[in-house]
Design an enzyme around this catalytic site. Sequence first.
Site, PDB file in Angstrom:
ATOM      1  N   ASP A  33       0.874  -1.178   0.000  1.00 51.57           N
ATOM      2  CA  ASP A  33       0.000   0.000   0.000  1.00 51.57           C
ATOM      3  C   ASP A  33       0.913   1.230   0.000  1.00 51.57           C
ATOM      4  O   ASP A  33       1.822   1.331   0.825  1.00 51.57           O
ATOM      5  CB  ASP A  33      -0.897  -0.032   1.251  1.00 51.57           C
ATOM      6  CG  ASP A  33      -2.024   0.986   1.171  1.00 51.57           C
ATOM      7  OD1 ASP A  33      -1.746   2.173   0.937  1.00 51.57           O
ATOM      8  OD2 ASP A  33      -3.187   0.588   1.345  1.00 51.57           O
ATOM      9  N   GLN A  96     -14.502   2.625   1.745  1.00 54.54           N
ATOM     10  CA  GLN A  96     -13.785   2.157   0.540  1.00 54.54           C
ATOM     11  C   GLN A  96     -13.474   3.349  -0.363  1.00 54.54           C
ATOM     12  O   GLN A  96     -14.343   4.198  -0.608  1.00 54.54           O
ATOM     13  CB  GLN A  96     -14.641   1.129  -0.224  1.00 54.54           C
ATOM     14  CG  GLN A  96     -13.900   0.503  -1.406  1.00 54.54           C
ATOM     15  CD  GLN A  96     -14.712  -0.584  -2.121  1.00 54.54           C
ATOM     16  OE1 GLN A  96     -15.887  -0.797  -1.811  1.00 54.54           O
ATOM     17  NE2 GLN A  96     -14.089  -1.246  -3.065  1.00 54.54           N
ATOM     18  N   HIS A 102     -10.182  -5.368  -2.408  1.00 59.97           N
ATOM     19  CA  HIS A 102      -8.830  -5.646  -1.900  1.00 59.97           C
ATOM     20  C   HIS A 102      -8.886  -5.987  -0.427  1.00 59.97           C
ATOM     21  O   HIS A 102      -9.717  -5.471   0.308  1.00 59.97           O
ATOM     22  CB  HIS A 102      -7.901  -4.449  -2.138  1.00 59.97           C
ATOM     23  CG  HIS A 102      -8.495  -3.139  -1.734  1.00 59.97           C
ATOM     24  ND1 HIS A 102      -9.403  -2.465  -2.529  1.00 59.97           N
ATOM     25  CD2 HIS A 102      -8.350  -2.396  -0.620  1.00 59.97           C
ATOM     26  CE1 HIS A 102      -9.768  -1.350  -1.918  1.00 59.97           C
ATOM     27  NE2 HIS A 102      -9.147  -1.287  -0.754  1.00 59.97           N
ATOM     28  N   HIS A 104      -6.802  -5.720   3.048  1.00 59.47           N
ATOM     29  CA  HIS A 104      -5.701  -5.003   3.697  1.00 59.47           C
ATOM     30  C   HIS A 104      -5.036  -5.946   4.696  1.00 59.47           C
ATOM     31  O   HIS A 104      -5.736  -6.539   5.536  1.00 59.47           O
ATOM     32  CB  HIS A 104      -6.236  -3.819   4.511  1.00 59.47           C
ATOM     33  CG  HIS A 104      -6.832  -2.698   3.706  1.00 59.47           C
ATOM     34  ND1 HIS A 104      -6.106  -1.598   3.312  1.00 59.47           N
ATOM     35  CD2 HIS A 104      -8.091  -2.494   3.254  1.00 59.47           C
ATOM     36  CE1 HIS A 104      -6.896  -0.760   2.657  1.00 59.47           C
ATOM     37  NE2 HIS A 104      -8.113  -1.278   2.609  1.00 59.47           N
TER      38      HIS A 104
HETATM   39  P1  AMP Z   1      -9.872   1.315   0.597  1.00 63.93           P
HETATM   40  O1  AMP Z   1     -10.141   2.648   1.219  1.00 63.93           O
HETATM   41  O2  AMP Z   1     -10.200   0.139   1.446  1.00 63.93           O
HETATM   42  O3  AMP Z   1     -10.518   1.298  -0.754  1.00 63.93           O
HETATM   43  O4  AMP Z   1      -8.300   1.240   0.418  1.00 63.93           O
HETATM   44  C1  AMP Z   1      -7.615   1.670  -0.690  1.00 63.93           C
HETATM   45  C2  AMP Z   1      -6.160   1.570  -0.342  1.00 63.93           C
HETATM   46  O5  AMP Z   1      -5.414   1.670  -1.527  1.00 63.93           O
HETATM   47  C3  AMP Z   1      -5.662   2.669   0.615  1.00 63.93           C
HETATM   48  O6  AMP Z   1      -5.073   2.074   1.737  1.00 63.93           O
HETATM   49  C4  AMP Z   1      -4.661   3.442  -0.243  1.00 63.93           C
HETATM   50  O7  AMP Z   1      -3.577   3.905   0.513  1.00 63.93           O
HETATM   51  C5  AMP Z   1      -4.246   2.412  -1.261  1.00 63.93           C
HETATM   52  N1  AMP Z   1      -3.798   2.895  -2.539  1.00 63.93           N
HETATM   53  C6  AMP Z   1      -4.345   3.873  -3.310  1.00 63.93           C
HETATM   54  N2  AMP Z   1      -3.649   4.011  -4.460  1.00 63.93           N
HETATM   55  C7  AMP Z   1      -2.675   3.080  -4.437  1.00 63.93           C
HETATM   56  C8  AMP Z   1      -1.633   2.698  -5.341  1.00 63.93           C
HETATM   57  N3  AMP Z   1      -1.457   3.323  -6.504  1.00 63.93           N
HETATM   58  N4  AMP Z   1      -0.804   1.688  -4.987  1.00 63.93           N
HETATM   59  C9  AMP Z   1      -0.965   1.061  -3.808  1.00 63.93           C
HETATM   60  N5  AMP Z   1      -1.914   1.366  -2.910  1.00 63.93           N
HETATM   61  C10 AMP Z   1      -2.758   2.362  -3.212  1.00 63.93           C
END
Ligand code: AMP
Length: 141
Positions: A33, A96, A102, A104
Amino acid sequence: MAYDNNNIFAKIIRGEAPSFKVHEDERTLAFMDVMPQSEGHTLVIPKSPAENMFDLSADDAANLMRVTQKVAVAVKRAIKAPGIMIAQLNGPEAGQTVFHIHMHIIPRWHGIDLKLHAREMADFEVLKKQAELIKAELARV
Ligand code: AMP
């Protein structure tokens, strides 16, 4: 909401956006992440285009959990984390922010609070090193 083929994780799957990968197979991808809530925060995604848990087939859900367990073991060992939190958010109301499902994997330590969700960009050199450590552990799992 219809699945958006241009969400950032879809781009990562297609190789159109960069990521610090720790695992890839035919159906699944795991990577760091970039705005981690703790050291070693890792994400696991299916390659199938599902926005959330409700769009995922039972078979893809089972596969996602199987890979998440394996990656979590490697993260725990590589990052030397006493605790591991596994979370998955469905819908903006649940927090989200990226609409490709995804898992975590978030390492936890006693007395260390989580950083804010998706807020602060990590040092890419640190993420690169963590990804290498996790990959090395995955080779032993
Ligand atoms: P969610 O809020 O559960 O949808 O989590 C999305 C996650 O994706 C967050 O923890 C972000 O920090 C992470 N994220 C967003 N863009 C990227 C990226 N380009 N590469 C890796 N992680 C990302």
